[in-house]
Design an enzyme around this catalytic site. Structure first.
Site, PDB file in Angstrom:
ATOM      1  N   ASN A  13     -88.778   0.538  14.230  1.00 33.12           N
ATOM      2  CA  ASN A  13     -88.853   1.682  15.174  1.00 33.12           C
ATOM      3  C   ASN A  13     -90.221   2.154  15.374  1.00 33.12           C
ATOM      4  OD1 ASN A  13     -88.920   4.545  15.709  1.00 33.12           O
ATOM      5  ND2 ASN A  13     -86.695   4.820  15.242  1.00 33.12           N
ATOM      6  N   HIS A  16     -92.925   6.545  16.063  1.00 34.17           N
ATOM      7  CA  HIS A  16     -94.163   7.276  15.886  1.00 34.17           C
ATOM      8  C   HIS A  16     -95.447   6.865  16.126  1.00 34.17           C
ATOM      9  CE1 HIS A  16     -91.547  10.013  14.333  1.00 34.17           C
ATOM     10  NE2 HIS A  16     -90.786   9.432  13.595  1.00 34.17           N
ATOM     11  N   HIS A  49     -86.248   5.897  20.364  1.00 36.55           N
ATOM     12  CA  HIS A  49     -85.285   6.835  20.527  1.00 36.55           C
ATOM     13  C   HIS A  49     -86.086   7.623  21.541  1.00 36.55           C
ATOM     14  CE1 HIS A  49     -83.392  10.654  18.324  1.00 36.55           C
ATOM     15  NE2 HIS A  49     -82.933  10.459  19.608  1.00 36.55           N
ATOM     16  N   ARG A  51     -85.769  11.052  22.866  1.00 33.58           N
ATOM     17  CA  ARG A  51     -85.413  12.296  22.784  1.00 33.58           C
ATOM     18  C   ARG A  51     -85.099  12.918  24.085  1.00 33.58           C
ATOM     19  NH1 ARG A  51     -85.028  13.464  16.983  1.00 33.58           N
ATOM     20  NH2 ARG A  51     -84.434  15.730  17.622  1.00 33.58           N
ATOM     21  N   ARG A  55     -90.340  13.958  23.211  1.00 36.74           N
ATOM     22  CA  ARG A  55     -91.698  14.423  22.274  1.00 36.74           C
ATOM     23  C   ARG A  55     -92.247  13.216  21.663  1.00 36.74           C
ATOM     24  NH1 ARG A  55     -88.337  16.411  16.761  1.00 36.74           N
ATOM     25  NH2 ARG A  55     -87.483  17.754  18.072  1.00 36.74           N
ATOM     26  N   GLU A  76     -81.849   4.375  21.087  1.00 38.37           N
ATOM     27  CA  GLU A  76     -81.217   5.394  20.425  1.00 38.37           C
ATOM     28  C   GLU A  76     -81.208   6.524  21.442  1.00 38.37           C
ATOM     29  OE1 GLU A  76     -83.073   6.943  16.824  1.00 38.37           O
ATOM     30  OE2 GLU A  76     -82.805   4.832  15.973  1.00 38.37           O
ATOM     31  N   THR A 107     -84.187  13.287  12.860  1.00 40.86           N
ATOM     32  CA  THR A 107     -82.656  13.388  13.069  1.00 40.86           C
ATOM     33  C   THR A 107     -81.975  13.482  11.516  1.00 40.86           C
ATOM     34  OG1 THR A 107     -82.993  11.424  14.577  1.00 40.86           O
ATOM     35  CG2 THR A 107     -80.516  11.717  13.915  1.00 40.86           C
ATOM     36  N   GLU A 157     -74.361   2.845  11.933  1.00 41.24           N
ATOM     37  CA  GLU A 157     -75.620   2.976  11.219  1.00 41.24           C
ATOM     38  C   GLU A 157     -75.385   3.871  10.149  1.00 41.24           C
ATOM     39  OE1 GLU A 157     -79.096   2.123  13.260  1.00 41.24           O
ATOM     40  OE2 GLU A 157     -80.608   3.293  11.708  1.00 41.24           O
ATOM     41  N   HIS A 200     -83.251   5.447   8.192  1.00 41.57           N
ATOM     42  CA  HIS A 200     -83.654   6.616   7.808  1.00 41.57           C
ATOM     43  C   HIS A 200     -84.473   6.817   6.706  1.00 41.57           C
ATOM     44  CE1 HIS A 200     -84.824  10.729   9.004  1.00 41.57           C
ATOM     45  NE2 HIS A 200     -84.473  10.467  10.332  1.00 41.57           N
ATOM     46  N   GLY A 201     -85.694   7.033   6.653  1.00 41.58           N
ATOM     47  CA  GLY A 201     -86.634   7.471   5.610  1.00 41.58           C
ATOM     48  C   GLY A 201     -86.653   6.335   4.550  1.00 41.58           C
TER      49      GLY A 201
HETATM   50  N1  PXP Z   1     -82.197   4.752  12.626  1.00 42.21           N
HETATM   51  C1  PXP Z   1     -82.092   5.848  13.408  1.00 42.21           C
HETATM   52  C2  PXP Z   1     -80.603   5.806  13.886  1.00 42.21           C
HETATM   53  C3  PXP Z   1     -82.894   6.801  13.544  1.00 42.21           C
HETATM   54  O1  PXP Z   1     -82.643   7.896  14.155  1.00 42.21           O
HETATM   55  C4  PXP Z   1     -84.172   6.642  12.823  1.00 42.21           C
HETATM   56  C5  PXP Z   1     -85.076   7.556  12.983  1.00 42.21           C
HETATM   57  O2  PXP Z   1     -85.484   7.637  14.361  1.00 42.21           O
HETATM   58  C6  PXP Z   1     -84.577   5.398  11.943  1.00 42.21           C
HETATM   59  C7  PXP Z   1     -83.609   4.767  11.961  1.00 42.21           C
HETATM   60  C8  PXP Z   1     -85.833   5.339  11.497  1.00 42.21           C
HETATM   61  O3  PXP Z   1     -86.054   6.282  10.672  1.00 42.21           O
HETATM   62  P1  PXP Z   1     -87.450   6.256   9.895  1.00 42.21           P
HETATM   63  O4  PXP Z   1     -88.561   6.378  10.879  1.00 42.21           O
HETATM   64  O5  PXP Z   1     -87.324   7.372   8.839  1.00 42.21           O
HETATM   65  O6  PXP Z   1     -87.640   5.035   9.216  1.00 42.21           O
END
Ligand code: PXP
Length: 250
Positions: A13, A16, A49, A51, A55, A76, A107, A157, A200-201
């Site tokens: 992803n 960032h 993503h 948004r 952002r 996303e 999210t 997911e 996520h995370g």
């Molecule tokens: N999967 C989804 C559906 C997400 O919304 C995100 C965050 O945008 C991620 C994975 C990746 O999360 P992280 O950036 O915390 O690794």
């Protein structure tokens, strides 16, 4: 049915990189360059993503990703009319529907599918018809997963955020409970014929138990990998994640 025995895919992803770019305005650092480097370093897919408030990722990033990527794009988006139009114009490999709140930093939870079944079924139908694989970002909740299957999603997911947060806070009871729920729900989703992803995370400390779930075929990881790449470069940061994922699977 899902390819049960195949290598676990790593989706990177790149949101960032765009966060950093937007902090200053201008074009740098370029998230599309990060996507190309991730691809060269062995990413199986790129996640971005768009948004509603733009952002981080902006529309032209999606245009350029669609033009240049050779690996699949996992797009996303929130279930809005505007995003549906954008997805139908680009027809990315996959569309992951996520809940979105303007005031949240990231999210925060999975999508509420059960209460919105009819609306969501109608929403995703044209995306499926356009050839996109439709994925639903979801909590480890049997009711929600059953509803995701009923509306015609091909993929879920699992939101790993609560598990990762509990680990970071040292609340190991909650962490292990979250992990157990995800283990059970990935088996349940697979039994319905859904392809199972997670994300996520996730970081080097938390990836192993999730990567070990046999039904999970893809992890989407962003924030940690982009942060780590400041110190060791994107390729080496990904290589270490790849090693942990492969070891978990061995
Ligand atoms: N999967 C989804 C559906 C997400 O919304 C995100 C965050 O945008 C991620 C994975 C990746 O999360 P992280 O950036 O915390 O690794």
């Amino acid at each position: 049915m899902t390819d049960y025995a195949g290598r676990l895919r790593l989706g990177v992803n790149i949101d960032h990189v765009a966060t950093l770019r937007n902090a200053r305005g201008g074009d740098l650092p370029d998230p599309v360059r990060a996507a190309q480097l991730a691809e060269e370093a062995g990413a199986d897919g790129i996640t971005a993503h768009l948004r509603e408030d733009r952002r981080h990722i902006i529309d032209s990033d999606i245009d350029r990703l669609m033009e240049t990527l050779r690996v699949p794009l996992n797009f996303e988006m929130a279930a809005t009319e505007e995003m549906q139009k954008i997805a139908l114009r680009h027809k990315p490999h996959a569309v992951c529907i996520v809940p979105e709140k303007r005031e949240e930093r990231t999210t925060e939870g999975g999508l509420e599918v059960a209460r919105e079944e009819n609306k969501l079924a109608g929403y995703i139908a044209p995306l499926r018809e356009a050839g996109c694989r439709v994925s639903i970002f979801i909590g480890a909740d049997e009711r929600q997963i059953t509803a995701a299957h009923r509306i015609g999603a091909q993929v879920i997911e699992l939101h790993t955020g609560a598990y990762c947060d509990a680990h970071a806070e040292g609340d190991f009871e909650t962490r292990d409970r979250e992990l157990e729920m995800m283990r059970e729900m990935s088996a349940y989703a697979h039994s319905l014929g859904l392809e199972v992803h997670a994300g996520h995370g996730l970081n080097y400390d938390t990836v192993t138990p999730v990567a070990a779930f046999p039904e999970v075929v893809e992890l989407n990881i962003g924030h940690f990998l982009i942060g780590e790449s400041v110190f060791r470069g994107l390729g080496p940061a990904m290589a270490e994640m790849r090693r942990l994922m492969d070891d978990a699977r061995a």
